[in-house]
Design an enzyme around this catalytic site. Structure first.
Site, short mmCIF file in Angstrom:
data_model
loop_
_atom_site.label_atom_id
_atom_site.label_comp_id
_atom_site.label_asym_id
_atom_site.label_seq_id
_atom_site.Cartn_x
_atom_site.Cartn_y
_atom_site.Cartn_z
N ARG A 1 0.81 -1.22 0.00
CA ARG A 1 0.00 0.00 0.00
C ARG A 1 0.85 1.28 0.00
O ARG A 1 0.35 2.36 -0.25
CB ARG A 1 -0.95 -0.01 1.22
N GLY B 1 1.57 -14.21 6.51
CA GLY B 1 0.77 -13.60 7.57
C GLY B 1 1.57 -13.36 8.83
O GLY B 1 2.68 -13.89 8.99
C1 UD1 Z 1 -2.21 -5.81 11.69
C2 UD1 Z 1 -3.17 -6.66 12.53
C3 UD1 Z 1 -4.38 -5.83 12.91
C4 UD1 Z 1 -3.94 -4.57 13.62
C5 UD1 Z 1 -2.91 -3.79 12.79
C6 UD1 Z 1 -2.33 -2.67 13.61
C7 UD1 Z 1 -2.87 -8.93 11.64
C8 UD1 Z 1 -3.48 -10.01 10.82
N1 UD1 Z 1 -3.58 -7.81 11.75
O1 UD1 Z 1 -2.91 -5.51 10.47
O2 UD1 Z 1 -5.22 -6.58 13.77
O3 UD1 Z 1 -5.06 -3.74 13.89
O4 UD1 Z 1 -1.84 -4.66 12.41
O5 UD1 Z 1 -1.47 -1.85 12.87
O6 UD1 Z 1 -1.83 -9.11 12.23
N2 UD1 Z 1 4.39 -8.82 8.34
C9 UD1 Z 1 5.36 -9.78 8.24
N3 UD1 Z 1 5.06 -10.95 7.60
C10 UD1 Z 1 3.83 -11.20 7.08
C11 UD1 Z 1 2.84 -10.19 7.18
C12 UD1 Z 1 3.14 -9.02 7.84
O7 UD1 Z 1 6.47 -9.61 8.72
O8 UD1 Z 1 3.65 -12.28 6.53
C13 UD1 Z 1 4.73 -7.57 9.04
C14 UD1 Z 1 4.62 -6.34 8.15
O9 UD1 Z 1 5.88 -6.05 7.56
C15 UD1 Z 1 4.19 -5.27 9.14
C16 UD1 Z 1 3.47 -6.02 10.22
O10 UD1 Z 1 3.80 -7.37 10.08
O11 UD1 Z 1 5.30 -4.61 9.71
C17 UD1 Z 1 1.96 -5.85 10.15
O12 UD1 Z 1 1.49 -6.29 8.90
P1 UD1 Z 1 0.39 -5.49 8.11
O13 UD1 Z 1 0.14 -6.21 6.82
O14 UD1 Z 1 0.69 -4.06 8.06
O15 UD1 Z 1 -0.88 -5.76 9.06
P2 UD1 Z 1 -2.20 -4.87 9.16
O16 UD1 Z 1 -3.08 -5.19 7.99
O17 UD1 Z 1 -1.85 -3.46 9.40
CA CA Z 2 0.03 -2.34 9.48
#
Ligand code: UD1
Ligand code: CA
Length: 457
Positions: free
Chosen positions: A16, A78
């Site tokens: 995004r 995830g």
């Molecule tokens: C996540 C939470 C949501 C919360 C929000 C707060 C989940 C499923 N949801 O959503 O409940 O309200 O954060 O900001 O966790 N990442 C990895 N590996 C992955 C996926 C993500 O390392 O496979 C890392 C991303 O780089 C990021 C963080 O995890 O730094 C959060 O991921 P992101 O996709 O931004 O989650 P949100 O949709 O914001």
């Molecule tokens: Ca996030």
């Protein structure tokens, strides 16, 4: 004392953001988001910090360096899958594990600390840091029972209409009992709207198993901002900027117009220094006491000592002493060493040069690759001719020398101690100490020239 560990999630691409730069490396007030998170954690007594890297792994590791251990998440399946990667380092440990996202740079060490304390006091297996938002769009919602107990978290994309009305959100920061965490992680499934393994599902899993789950709600909802796109990036920037300015003001720095001042993270400023409007102070800058910086001055990675004045100027990667006056309109380029009581006036450029105590270059000069001694006077328009088209050469001006206006010092060349260079000279050979060098053609006056011109018409 309970052992404490932390996992930072930083493997995502950050689609995004629409950027070539990996999301967690986007800077907020001059410092990458993930670095803010690491620095916050390092302020707390945490034994092991593990950062989960994936997209841009090498760049993220280079940024954070040895302040963390690393595990690789090859495919981003995830947030639960991401934490699972830390198993090899943390699995058998006893204690509390903080999990935090690399894209929440505003969560302060004191809030993380309060979360840990709450978690440990409640004897919980899992505690979520939550916040109440006017507009919770995009965040996971905290679902509570009628009696108010946390039951689970539902992601925005999976939420029912009534769940979407919930304003209490998951900030993405949690505390877990370490063993319970890895146990529950193995039970997380990906049957949801995004086919991802959600970390927040761990809360529901622990709850169903009859474990104690709690929530710690912060009233500073600004802290919890997760940066997913550039609009949120600018919001984080705004909050962080204000925080930094207030910190300096509380420490005794006058910031005349905060709206027109930008100070990056980790800048240090001494008491009674005044920052005038239009100033930009970038990371790595250390400013002493009773200085005046600005108006309209940009300083990056400089160490400036006390009672120095820099107006309408730029300075990079340099050391500037005490009682120095710079500007207006001076340009101090990298690797310059400017000693105490030096004066650098308007339209003077200094590059990779040292200027000794009390020396002056008051107007219109270029000083590049030069070693200028103490109490040297560099006359208006003096230029060090440092570049022959291939190489850069050194100009040395020894203590007490006087360089007349509009001189060219063609390097390599040395002007000896106490020597004089006559105005308008082009100096190509060394000048001995105490000598006067004149290197210009003599003036001839053609008497009666004007009259002759008229006569010849
Ligand atoms: C996540 C939470 C949501 C919360 C929000 C707060 C989940 C499923 N949801 O959503 O409940 O309200 O954060 O900001 O966790 N990442 C990895 N590996 C992955 C996926 C993500 O390392 O496979 C890392 C991303 O780089 C990021 C963080 O995890 O730094 C959060 O991921 P992101 O996709 O931004 O989650 P949100 O949709 O914001
Ligand atoms: Ca996030």
């Amino acid at each position: 004392m309970i052992n404490r560990y932390a996992v930072i999630l930083a493997a995502g691409q950050g689609t995004r953001m629409k950027s070539k730069l990996y999301k967690v490396l986007h800077p907020v007030c001059g410092k990458p988001m993930v670095q803010h998170v690491v620095d916050h954690l390092n302020e707390l007594a945490i034994e092991t910090v593990v950062t989960v890297v994936g997209h841009g792994a090498e760049m993220v590791k280079t940024q954070i360096g040895d302040k963390s251990d690393y595990v690789l998440q090859d495919k981003q399946l995830g947030t639960a899958h991401a934490v699972m990667q830390a198993k090899e380092i943390l699995a058998d440990k006893k204690g509390t594990t903080v999990v935090i996202c690399g894209d929440t740079p505003l969560i302060s060490p004191s809030t993380i600390d309060a979360l840990i304390t709450h978690h440990e006091n409640m004897n919980s297996k899992g505690t979520i840091l939550t916040a109440r938002l006017e507009n919770p769009t995009g965040y996971g919602r905290v679902v509570r029972s009628e009696s108010g107990d946390v039951i689970r978290i539902v992601e925005h994309k999976d939420a029912s209409e009534s769940e979407l009305m919930i304003q209490e959100i998951n900030t993405g920061t949690y505390c877990f009992d370490n063993e319970a965490l890895f146990d529950a992680l193995s039970k997380v499934k990906n049957d949801n709207a995004q086919d991802e393994y959600y970390l927040p599902d761990v809360i529901g899993i622990l709850k169903s198993a009859g474990e104690i789950i709690s929530a710690y709600q912060t009233d500073d909802f600004l802290e919890t901002l997760g940066v997913n796109d550039r609009v949120q990036l600018s919001q984080a920037e705004k909050v962080m900027k204000q925080r930094i300015l207030e910190k300096h003001m509380r420490n005794g720095v006058s910031i005349v117009s905060p709206e027109q001042t930008y100070i990056e993270a980790d800048v240090m400023i001494g008491q009674d220094t005044v920052i005038q409007p239009g100033s930009i102070l970038r990371s790595g800058t250390i400013i002493g006491q009773e200085c005046v910086i600005g108006p309209n001055t940009e300083i990056s990675n400089c160490h400036i000592e006390n009672e120095t004045v820099i107006r309408h100027s730029t300075a990079y990667d340099s050391h500037i002493g005490s009682y120095v006056q710079i500007g207006p309109f001076a340009h101090i380029r990298p690797s310059s060493q400017i000693s105490d009581q030096v004066k650098i006036g308007n339209f003077v450029e200094v590059k990779k040069s040292t200027l000794g105590r009390g020396s002056k270059a008051s107007h219109l000069s270029y000083i590049g690759d030069a070693e200028i001694g103490e109490d040297v006077n560099i006359g208006c328009g003096t230029i060090t001719v440092n570049y022959d088209g291939r190489n850069k050469h050194l100009t040395k001006v020894e203590d007490g020398a006087f360089i007349g206006c509009n001189s060219n010092l063609v390097a390599p060349v040395t002007i000896g101690k106490g020597a004089y260079v006559a105005a308008g000279s082009t100096i190509t050979e060394n000048v001995p100490g105490e000598a006067l060098a004149i290197a210009r053609s003599r003036q001839t006056n053609k008497e009666g020239y004007t009259a002759r011109l008229t006569r010849d018409k």
